[in-house]
Design a protein around this motif. Sequence first.
Motif, PDB file in Angstrom:
ATOM      1  N   UNK A 142     -18.784  -6.993 -49.950  1.00 35.16           N
ATOM      2  CA  UNK A 142     -18.364  -7.064 -48.573  1.00 35.16           C
ATOM      3  C   UNK A 142     -18.739  -5.906 -47.699  1.00 35.16           C
ATOM      4  N   UNK A 143     -18.538  -4.983 -47.853  1.00 37.77           N
ATOM      5  CA  UNK A 143     -18.892  -3.671 -47.496  1.00 37.77           C
ATOM      6  C   UNK A 143     -20.375  -3.520 -47.319  1.00 37.77           C
ATOM      7  N   UNK A 176     -25.182 -14.360 -47.195  1.00 34.83           N
ATOM      8  CA  UNK A 176     -24.873 -13.384 -45.931  1.00 34.83           C
ATOM      9  C   UNK A 176     -26.214 -13.210 -45.169  1.00 34.83           C
ATOM     10  N   UNK A 177     -27.412 -13.219 -45.991  1.00 34.30           N
ATOM     11  CA  UNK A 177     -28.682 -13.088 -45.351  1.00 34.30           C
ATOM     12  C   UNK A 177     -28.976 -14.137 -44.309  1.00 34.30           C
ATOM     13  N   UNK A 178     -28.292 -15.522 -44.621  1.00 40.62           N
ATOM     14  CA  UNK A 178     -28.663 -16.651 -43.854  1.00 40.62           C
ATOM     15  C   UNK A 178     -27.601 -16.910 -42.534  1.00 40.62           C
ATOM     16  N   UNK A 179     -26.443 -15.992 -42.627  1.00 38.66           N
ATOM     17  CA  UNK A 179     -25.341 -16.538 -41.818  1.00 38.66           C
ATOM     18  C   UNK A 179     -24.696 -15.143 -41.045  1.00 38.66           C
ATOM     19  N   UNK A 180     -24.357 -15.407 -40.102  1.00 41.99           N
ATOM     20  CA  UNK A 180     -24.026 -14.158 -39.376  1.00 41.99           C
ATOM     21  C   UNK A 180     -22.568 -13.266 -39.479  1.00 41.99           C
ATOM     22  N   UNK A 181     -21.690 -14.190 -40.094  1.00 41.22           N
ATOM     23  CA  UNK A 181     -20.604 -13.657 -40.624  1.00 41.22           C
ATOM     24  C   UNK A 181     -20.497 -13.176 -42.067  1.00 41.22           C
ATOM     25  N   UNK A 182     -20.999 -11.776 -42.360  1.00 43.29           N
ATOM     26  CA  UNK A 182     -21.171 -11.537 -43.515  1.00 43.29           C
ATOM     27  C   UNK A 182     -19.998 -10.957 -44.438  1.00 43.29           C
ATOM     28  N   UNK A 183     -19.193 -10.314 -43.307  1.00 45.20           N
ATOM     29  CA  UNK A 183     -17.645 -10.150 -44.220  1.00 45.20           C
ATOM     30  C   UNK A 183     -16.923 -11.317 -44.588  1.00 45.20           C
ATOM     31  N   UNK A 184     -16.931 -12.342 -43.808  1.00 45.81           N
ATOM     32  CA  UNK A 184     -16.478 -13.664 -44.243  1.00 45.81           C
ATOM     33  C   UNK A 184     -16.963 -14.399 -45.341  1.00 45.81           C
ATOM     34  N   UNK A 185     -18.347 -14.158 -45.518  1.00 48.56           N
ATOM     35  CA  UNK A 185     -19.025 -14.889 -46.633  1.00 48.56           C
ATOM     36  C   UNK A 185     -18.397 -13.746 -47.902  1.00 48.56           C
TER      37      UNK A 185
END
Length: 197
Positions: free
Chosen positions: A95-96, A167-176
Amino acid sequence: MARAAKTDAAPRERLMKAAELFYTEGIRAVGINRVLEEARAPIMSLYRIYGSKEGLVEAFLADKDKRVRAMFEREVELIADTPRERVLAMFDVLGQLVSGADYRGCAFINAAVEMADPDHPFVGIAVAHKEFVREAFSRYLTEAGLRETESLATQLLMLVDGVFVSAQMHSDHADTALKGRMAAEVLLNAAFEAQPN
């Protein structure tokens, strides 16, 4: 000989730093002239130190592999006390990583996809890196008391790779990454519940 090594240190470091372009923009998209311009290094430095663009890419991926392995091992140990917690901490560290401003996907997945040849040396580095992740999961699962670890370790690696790509395709990386962690916890609990006493 020591003098030559000292002389090469500055261009070597500048070329390696410029090699980050292979990660941010793609291996094939970045020409050698762009790398040399970014590194402020003559082409002879590249040939003398790395032999070719391919040699620089290979050195970059090997260095990235070493740095990412060390970062995961260090961070997981810092945030988790038990082997079972370490399995899930892998997703916390992930996540980090995916939340970083310079995140452009997993360098190893990107290289493997871009090369599209399982026998390519860059793909070999990528496969070895993923094997390290799978082995880390397997080790933590064994230390946690799970007797059959291989299948679950592979499933957890697949989740990690899924987080990288999502995470590469969506903006909410931490949620992914958090959703990946939640799925890992479900798999982990199911494996321990299914294990005979």
